[in-house]
Design a protein around this motif. Structure first.
Motif, PDB file in Angstrom:
ATOM      1  N   CYS A 259      76.884 117.340  53.541  1.00  0.00           N
ATOM      2  CA  CYS A 259      75.755 118.183  54.332  1.00  0.00           C
ATOM      3  C   CYS A 259      74.660 117.203  55.629  1.00  0.00           C
ATOM      4  O   CYS A 259      74.514 117.590  56.229  1.00  0.00           O
ATOM      5  N   THR A 278      80.244 126.114  53.471  1.00  0.00           N
ATOM      6  CA  THR A 278      79.455 124.689  52.055  1.00  0.00           C
ATOM      7  C   THR A 278      78.388 124.984  51.549  1.00  0.00           C
ATOM      8  O   THR A 278      78.019 125.046  50.616  1.00  0.00           O
ATOM      9  N   LEU A 279      77.816 125.859  52.622  1.00  0.00           N
ATOM     10  CA  LEU A 279      76.370 126.540  51.671  1.00  0.00           C
ATOM     11  C   LEU A 279      76.616 127.189  50.579  1.00  0.00           C
ATOM     12  O   LEU A 279      76.561 127.586  49.846  1.00  0.00           O
ATOM     13  N   GLU A 280      78.559 127.788  50.554  1.00  0.00           N
ATOM     14  CA  GLU A 280      78.785 129.219  49.641  1.00  0.00           C
ATOM     15  C   GLU A 280      79.539 127.447  48.274  1.00  0.00           C
ATOM     16  O   GLU A 280      79.810 128.488  47.141  1.00  0.00           O
ATOM     17  N   ASP A 281      79.327 126.644  48.663  1.00  0.00           N
ATOM     18  CA  ASP A 281      80.290 125.460  47.123  1.00  0.00           C
ATOM     19  C   ASP A 281      78.944 125.727  45.895  1.00  0.00           C
ATOM     20  O   ASP A 281      77.656 125.042  46.151  1.00  0.00           O
ATOM     21  N   LYS A 282      79.921 125.949  44.686  1.00  0.00           N
ATOM     22  CA  LYS A 282      78.708 126.478  44.052  1.00  0.00           C
ATOM     23  C   LYS A 282      78.118 124.470  43.600  1.00  0.00           C
ATOM     24  O   LYS A 282      76.941 124.745  42.507  1.00  0.00           O
ATOM     25  N   LEU A 284      77.093 122.715  45.109  1.00  0.00           N
ATOM     26  CA  LEU A 284      75.533 121.939  45.899  1.00  0.00           C
ATOM     27  C   LEU A 284      74.581 122.542  45.201  1.00  0.00           C
ATOM     28  O   LEU A 284      73.396 121.791  45.804  1.00  0.00           O
ATOM     29  N   SER A 285      74.715 123.139  44.099  1.00  0.00           N
ATOM     30  CA  SER A 285      73.270 123.386  43.098  1.00  0.00           C
ATOM     31  C   SER A 285      72.736 121.717  42.430  1.00  0.00           C
ATOM     32  O   SER A 285      71.484 122.116  41.708  1.00  0.00           O
ATOM     33  N   PRO A 288      70.017 120.295  45.077  1.00  0.00           N
ATOM     34  CA  PRO A 288      69.373 121.015  45.632  1.00  0.00           C
ATOM     35  C   PRO A 288      69.032 120.384  46.984  1.00  0.00           C
ATOM     36  O   PRO A 288      68.324 121.112  47.991  1.00  0.00           O
ATOM     37  N   ARG A 291      70.754 121.391  49.966  1.00  0.00           N
ATOM     38  CA  ARG A 291      71.065 122.874  49.989  1.00  0.00           C
ATOM     39  C   ARG A 291      69.273 123.386  50.390  1.00  0.00           C
ATOM     40  O   ARG A 291      70.102 124.213  51.576  1.00  0.00           O
ATOM     41  N   LEU A 294      70.231 122.820  54.549  1.00  0.00           N
ATOM     42  CA  LEU A 294      70.939 123.248  54.953  1.00  0.00           C
ATOM     43  C   LEU A 294      70.787 124.763  54.648  1.00  0.00           C
ATOM     44  O   LEU A 294      71.165 125.523  55.519  1.00  0.00           O
ATOM     45  N   LYS A 295      69.726 125.556  54.203  1.00  0.00           N
ATOM     46  CA  LYS A 295      69.321 127.192  54.417  1.00  0.00           C
ATOM     47  C   LYS A 295      68.089 127.169  55.323  1.00  0.00           C
ATOM     48  O   LYS A 295      68.462 127.853  55.942  1.00  0.00           O
TER      49      LYS A 295
END
Length: 440
Positions: A259, A278-282, A284-285, A288, A291, A294-295
């Motif tokens: 990240c 990377t944002l679609e990687d589960k 990453l939750s 937070p 996340r 990147l968002k």
């Protein structure tokens, strides 16, 4: 005792000569090995070195005998009384094996051991020079994992001596695709004219472990140039290793680094693709804050640098406690630069023309800083813009040539005529429906 040893060696040399002249491979090999064992049992290390050289230089010496002598003497390296004796024995064996293709693997292993001793003595340059003499990629009978481990050791020593150019050249001898290959398919039985592939020694790591070592070395190389995108891709490859992905204690520090380096990397199609993936990687939750970071970058909104730095400063400083250590001396400056570049790209999406003063206010920069960053982005072809300095106006529109203008006009006319035709068709359709209703 010395006289008994010399007499015994002389006797065995006569036996070896008779067997060699008779073409008796097994007898020659046994006599040669017996001489080596005899010297070892008497702890006569100098005599051992001399006899190894004598046996290798005898007229018409069989290669099987030389191979057996070298392999037997290699077993005694670890039990030598001191470092100087060990180095002398390794050098003797290495000189005997030099230029002989049937003991090339043994020579490579000897050089590696000598380099390790030199490194322990603090002679990094000598160790690196020794390792570079051997081109293991040409050895047909060496196991793939052993070849990779040897080249990685060459790369590591070059990085330790800060010879980055040679480190890059050596690293290119390993294709990243080799780590995805199935080692069980590696040929073990020789075909006609082939050499048998030897088993790798027990201390050689597995292919997946070598993959991790390879990418860690490449991270060291790319960190020298601050090539953030390539560092990110290396961490991404480490993240994909099954042993890392299964253990949260291992993958969380790696994902944090992915990240950070994604944010630090200049904006380009590859960076954008990795960012979205990377944002679609589960996983990453589990982190937070990253996340959210990147968002913010994928959202087309201006980011306030002061607020972002306040929020992420602790995370940035904590990074030194995780895998890979701190992000580097320039990372904080580069992070601010990337946020400014992101903001300029956002402004260019919403405005076709804007004053320099307004863009400086939006970016929380002085006029000179805003102009400098904008010029840098235009020079790096990350953005298309023109600045009218006397008027203080920035134009983000691309200047079209005459062909481009004509093409856009033709396209617009085509769309217009298409709309007129569709409208006529709808009017005609409605008229026909009404006529039918009236007749009814």
């Amino acid at each position: 005792m010395e006289g008994n040893l010399d007499a015994a060696i002389e006797s065995l040399l006569n036996v070896e000569k008779q067997c060699r002249l008779a073409g008796d491979v097994a007898g020659t090999r046994k006599a040669a090995v017996d001489i080596v064992e005899l010297c070892f049992k008497d702890a006569a290390w100098k005599t051992l070195n001399d006899q190894i050289v004598v046996l290798s230089k005898r007229r018409g010496q069989l290669k099987q005998a030389i191979t057996a002598v070298v392999q037997k003497a290699m077993e005694y390296i670890d039990v030598t009384p001191d470092v100087d004796t060990r180095i002398e024995l390794i050098k003797t064996l290495s000189s005997v094996a030099a230029g002989k293709i049937y003991v090339e693997i043994e020579r490579a292993r000897l050089i590696k051991r000598l380099a390790k001793i030199k490194e322990e003595l603090g002679k990094i340059d000598e160790a690196a020079d020794l390792m570079q003499e051997v081109a293991v990629e040409t050895f047909g009978s060496m196991a793939k994992t052993e070849k990779i481990a040897f080249i990685l050791e060459q790369v590591r020593l070059c990085l330790d001596r800060q010879d980055y150019v040679r480190a890059q050249i050596l690293s290119r001898k390993i294709s990243p695709r080799v780590f995805d290959a199935d080692t069980s398919k590696e040929k073990k039985k020789p075909k006609d004219g082939d050499n048998m592939v030897q088993e790798a020694p027990a201390e050689i790591p597995s292919l997946l472990e070598l993959k991790r070592i390879y990418y860690e070395l490449m991270i060291r190389y790319y960190s020298h140039n601050n090539d953030y995108l390539e560092i990110c891709r290396c961490y991404k490859s480490i993240y994909e290793i099954p042993s890392v992905k299964e253990d949260p204690a291992k993958w969380i520090p790696v994902l944090r680094k992915i990240c950070w380096y994604l944010v630090l990397a200049p904006h380009d199609p590859m960076q954008s693709s990795l960012l979205n993936a990377t944002l679609e990687d589960k996983n990453l939750s589990e982190i937070p804050n990253f996340r959210l970071l990147l968002k913010q970058l994928v959202t087309m909104e201006v980011i306030q640098w002061t607020k972002l730095w306040e929020f992420f400063k602790d995370e940035y400083e904590n990074e030194k406690n995780f895998l890979g250590g701190a992000l580097g001396t320039k990372a904080a400056e580069d992070l601010k630069l990337r946020i400014i570049e992101h903001n300029i790209l956002v402004v260019s999406k919403y405005y076709s023309r804007i004053t320099l003063k307004r863009i400086a206010d939006l970016l929380c920069l002085s006029l000179q800083e805003a102009e400098k960053h904008l010029s840098d982005m235009v020079n790096s072809k990350a953005l298309i813009a023109k600045i009218d300095r006397p008027m203080g106006i920035i134009s983000f529109r691309t200047a079209q040539d005459s062909n481009g203008v004509l093409n856009s006009w033709a396209s617009n006319l085509e769309k217009l005529l298409d709309l007129v035709e569709k409208s006529c068709h709808q009017i005609h359709k409605e008229t026909m429906i009404h006529k039918v209703v009236l007749k009814a």
